[in-house]
Design a protein around this motif. Structure first.
Motif, PDB file in Angstrom:
ATOM      1  N   LEU A 166       0.826  -1.216   0.000  1.00  0.00           N
ATOM      2  CA  LEU A 166       0.000   0.000   0.000  1.00  0.00           C
ATOM      3  C   LEU A 166       0.861   1.268   0.000  1.00  0.00           C
ATOM      4  O   LEU A 166       0.456   2.302  -0.534  1.00  0.00           O
ATOM      5  CB  LEU A 166      -0.895  -0.016   1.244  1.00  0.00           C
ATOM      6  CG  LEU A 166      -1.853   1.153   1.382  1.00  0.00           C
ATOM      7  CD1 LEU A 166      -2.946   1.060   0.340  1.00  0.00           C
ATOM      8  CD2 LEU A 166      -2.455   1.206   2.766  1.00  0.00           C
ATOM      9  N   CYS A 167       2.051   1.182   0.594  1.00  0.00           N
ATOM     10  CA  CYS A 167       2.938   2.354   0.656  1.00  0.00           C
ATOM     11  C   CYS A 167       3.142   2.960  -0.729  1.00  0.00           C
ATOM     12  O   CYS A 167       3.287   4.179  -0.863  1.00  0.00           O
ATOM     13  CB  CYS A 167       4.294   1.969   1.225  1.00  0.00           C
ATOM     14  SG  CYS A 167       4.220   1.479   2.944  1.00  0.00           S
ATOM     15  N   CYS A 170       0.310   5.114  -1.466  1.00  0.00           N
ATOM     16  CA  CYS A 170       0.357   6.232  -0.521  1.00  0.00           C
ATOM     17  C   CYS A 170       1.379   7.277  -0.994  1.00  0.00           C
ATOM     18  O   CYS A 170       1.114   8.480  -0.994  1.00  0.00           O
ATOM     19  CB  CYS A 170       0.731   5.664   0.845  1.00  0.00           C
ATOM     20  SG  CYS A 170       0.457   6.749   2.217  1.00  0.00           S
ATOM     21  N   LYS A 171       2.537   6.784  -1.454  1.00  0.00           N
ATOM     22  CA  LYS A 171       3.588   7.684  -1.960  1.00  0.00           C
ATOM     23  C   LYS A 171       3.112   8.407  -3.212  1.00  0.00           C
ATOM     24  O   LYS A 171       3.373   9.597  -3.405  1.00  0.00           O
ATOM     25  CB  LYS A 171       4.861   6.893  -2.292  1.00  0.00           C
ATOM     26  CG  LYS A 171       5.552   6.313  -1.085  1.00  0.00           C
ATOM     27  CD  LYS A 171       6.206   7.403  -0.295  1.00  0.00           C
ATOM     28  CE  LYS A 171       6.843   6.865   0.969  1.00  0.00           C
ATOM     29  NZ  LYS A 171       6.972   7.854   2.005  1.00  0.00           N
ATOM     30  N   GLU A 176       2.271  12.327   3.581  1.00  0.00           N
ATOM     31  CA  GLU A 176       3.363  12.234   4.552  1.00  0.00           C
ATOM     32  C   GLU A 176       3.256  10.857   5.227  1.00  0.00           C
ATOM     33  O   GLU A 176       2.147  10.423   5.567  1.00  0.00           O
ATOM     34  CB  GLU A 176       3.194  13.329   5.617  1.00  0.00           C
ATOM     35  CG  GLU A 176       4.245  13.314   6.694  1.00  0.00           C
ATOM     36  CD  GLU A 176       3.906  14.262   7.843  1.00  0.00           C
ATOM     37  OE1 GLU A 176       2.851  14.073   8.486  1.00  0.00           O
ATOM     38  OE2 GLU A 176       4.702  15.185   8.068  1.00  0.00           O
ATOM     39  N   CYS A 177       4.387  10.171   5.414  1.00  0.00           N
ATOM     40  CA  CYS A 177       4.328   8.820   5.994  1.00  0.00           C
ATOM     41  C   CYS A 177       3.995   8.895   7.481  1.00  0.00           C
ATOM     42  O   CYS A 177       4.732   9.490   8.271  1.00  0.00           O
ATOM     43  CB  CYS A 177       5.645   8.095   5.785  1.00  0.00           C
ATOM     44  SG  CYS A 177       5.593   6.442   6.518  1.00  0.00           S
ATOM     45  N   LEU A 178       2.890   8.245   7.862  1.00  0.00           N
ATOM     46  CA  LEU A 178       2.436   8.276   9.260  1.00  0.00           C
ATOM     47  C   LEU A 178       3.332   7.418  10.154  1.00  0.00           C
ATOM     48  O   LEU A 178       3.494   7.706  11.338  1.00  0.00           O
ATOM     49  CB  LEU A 178       0.998   7.748   9.352  1.00  0.00           C
ATOM     50  CG  LEU A 178      -0.034   8.479   8.490  1.00  0.00           C
ATOM     51  CD1 LEU A 178      -1.365   7.758   8.525  1.00  0.00           C
ATOM     52  CD2 LEU A 178      -0.194   9.907   8.978  1.00  0.00           C
ATOM     53  N   LEU A 179       3.912   6.371   9.566  1.00  0.00           N
ATOM     54  CA  LEU A 179       4.788   5.480  10.332  1.00  0.00           C
ATOM     55  C   LEU A 179       6.107   6.188  10.638  1.00  0.00           C
ATOM     56  O   LEU A 179       6.559   6.241  11.782  1.00  0.00           O
ATOM     57  CB  LEU A 179       5.040   4.218   9.500  1.00  0.00           C
ATOM     58  CG  LEU A 179       5.888   3.106  10.101  1.00  0.00           C
ATOM     59  CD1 LEU A 179       5.155   2.431  11.249  1.00  0.00           C
ATOM     60  CD2 LEU A 179       6.220   2.058   9.043  1.00  0.00           C
ATOM     61  N   CYS A 186       1.249   1.977  11.255  1.00  0.00           N
ATOM     62  CA  CYS A 186       0.577   1.740   9.976  1.00  0.00           C
ATOM     63  C   CYS A 186       0.973   0.380   9.406  1.00  0.00           C
ATOM     64  O   CYS A 186       2.150   0.019   9.409  1.00  0.00           O
ATOM     65  CB  CYS A 186       0.974   2.853   9.005  1.00  0.00           C
ATOM     66  SG  CYS A 186       0.085   2.758   7.444  1.00  0.00           S
ATOM     67  N   GLY A 188       0.579  -0.387   6.280  1.00  0.00           N
ATOM     68  CA  GLY A 188       0.780  -0.208   4.840  1.00  0.00           C
ATOM     69  C   GLY A 188       1.954  -0.969   4.251  1.00  0.00           C
ATOM     70  O   GLY A 188       1.836  -1.520   3.160  1.00  0.00           O
ATOM     71  N   PRO A 189       3.115  -1.065   4.927  1.00  0.00           N
ATOM     72  CA  PRO A 189       4.257  -1.741   4.317  1.00  0.00           C
ATOM     73  C   PRO A 189       4.029  -3.222   4.026  1.00  0.00           C
ATOM     74  O   PRO A 189       4.755  -3.806   3.230  1.00  0.00           O
ATOM     75  CB  PRO A 189       5.376  -1.568   5.368  1.00  0.00           C
ATOM     76  CG  PRO A 189       4.984  -0.362   6.145  1.00  0.00           C
ATOM     77  CD  PRO A 189       3.480  -0.383   6.187  1.00  0.00           C
ATOM     78  N   PRO A 200      -4.487   6.277   5.200  1.00  0.00           N
ATOM     79  CA  PRO A 200      -3.371   7.227   5.334  1.00  0.00           C
ATOM     80  C   PRO A 200      -3.661   8.570   4.668  1.00  0.00           C
ATOM     81  O   PRO A 200      -3.161   9.602   5.111  1.00  0.00           O
ATOM     82  CB  PRO A 200      -2.212   6.505   4.643  1.00  0.00           C
ATOM     83  CG  PRO A 200      -2.550   5.060   4.778  1.00  0.00           C
ATOM     84  CD  PRO A 200      -4.047   4.988   4.659  1.00  0.00           C
TER      85      PRO A 200
HETATM   86  S1  SF4 Z   1       3.618   3.261   6.187  1.00  0.00           S
HETATM   87 FE1  SF4 Z   1       1.471   3.912   5.943  1.00  0.00          FE
HETATM   88  S2  SF4 Z   1       1.564   6.150   5.889  1.00  0.00           S
HETATM   89 FE2  SF4 Z   1       3.649   5.392   5.499  1.00  0.00          FE
HETATM   90  S3  SF4 Z   1       3.822   5.287   3.269  1.00  0.00           S
HETATM   91 FE3  SF4 Z   1       3.151   3.264   3.990  1.00  0.00          FE
HETATM   92  S4  SF4 Z   1       0.922   3.331   3.847  1.00  0.00           S
HETATM   93 FE4  SF4 Z   1       1.632   5.453   3.767  1.00  0.00          FE
END
Ligand code: SF4
Ligand code: SF4
Length: 245
Positions: A166-167, A170-171, A176-179, A186, A188-189, A200
């Motif tokens: 998912l990252c 999101c990118k 902005e990365c919430l993690l 998150c 997402g990774p 996100p």
């Molecule tokens: S960790 Fe979450 S917020 Fe950060 S890039 Fe991945 S999906 Fe987005």
């Protein structure tokens, strides 16, 4: 417009669920009109009596918790060309399949009068009862993702779906990365892309409802969560919502 006789037949079926995925389909807006131009809806068990026609594509939402639902699926399997589980409850059991060990305790707590008397079986995904041709995860499903998959299935081809985290979505949205920057746990990774980074994008960490992509490195993310100071119980609960089935 095609006549109903030459359009592929679509059936929509709701098992034990909140009906949120069928609701998403009814909310397709202009896409719904396009869809109805190319398919004939032969069943919509939450809203109309069956036409009695066999579906070419059966979209099934919800988990299986009743013997009647399992019998229904076995009959459907004999009639439908494709069975597609839609929504996380149908794909993995979803939120309702949490708490294997504490289930009875929770039922007593939430329904003190009637909890002991529930006859439902432990929620199972559709694929535990009959072979499923394809799964469209999401809690609820993402409309664009469903339309993408239906486009393939209507041509008789297995849909291509993202096999990356998912990252990446999101990118691409410039979030902005919430993690990394806000220290939020998150998922997402390790979660399959496809929802367009719904959570996100509004400042909430992903809960992982699309499930893992192939080769997702859960252990690496668990280690990051530990270094962020999350306890083992918190980490387990993060993955328990949708992942551990
Ligand atoms: S960790 Fe979450 S917020 Fe950060 S890039 Fe991945 S999906 Fe987005
Ligand atoms: S952000 Fe995560 S939890 Fe939310 S819809 Fe997407 S995959 Fe599911």
């Amino acid at each position: 417009m095609n006549t109903s006789n030459d359009r592929p037949k679509l059936g929509l079926y709701s098992l034990t669920s909140c009906s949120g995925d069928i609701l998403e389909i009814t909310n397709l807006e202009e896409d719904l009109l396009r869809l109805l131009d190319v398919v004939e809806v032969v069943d919509l068990n939450v809203a109309m009596p069956s036409t009695g026609k066999s579906p070419d594509i059966a979209l099934v939402e919800g988990a299986v918790t009743q013997p009647d639902e399992a019998r229904f699926l076995r009959r459907l399997r004999k009639k439908a060309k494709y069975i597609v589980s839609i929504g996380t409850c149908a794909c993995t059991g979803g939120v309702v399949a949490r708490g294997t060990k504490k289930r009875k305790e929770w039922l007593r707590e939430v329904y003190p009068e009637t909890g002991e008397g529930f006859t439902s079986t432990f929620p199972r995904p559709v694929g535990d009862v009959v072979p499923v041709d394809f799964s469209v995860p999401g809690c609820p499903i993402e409309r664009g993702y469903l339309m993408h998959c239906l486009g393939y299935l209507l041509k008789g081809v297995t849909p291509e779906v993202p096999n990356y985290p998912l990252c990446m979505e999101c990118k691409m949205k410039g979030n902005e990365c919430l993690l990394r920057y806000r220290g939020l746990p998150c998922l997402g990774p390790v979660t399959r892309a496809g929802c367009g980074a719904r959570q996100p994008s509004v400042g909430r960490p992903c809960d992982g409802c699309f499930g893992p992509y192939e080769d997702a490195n859960k252990e690496a993310l668990v280690e990051i969560f530990r270094r962020m100071g999350l306890g083992e119980d918190e980490i387990r609960m993060r993955f328990d919502l949708f992942w551990e089935r």
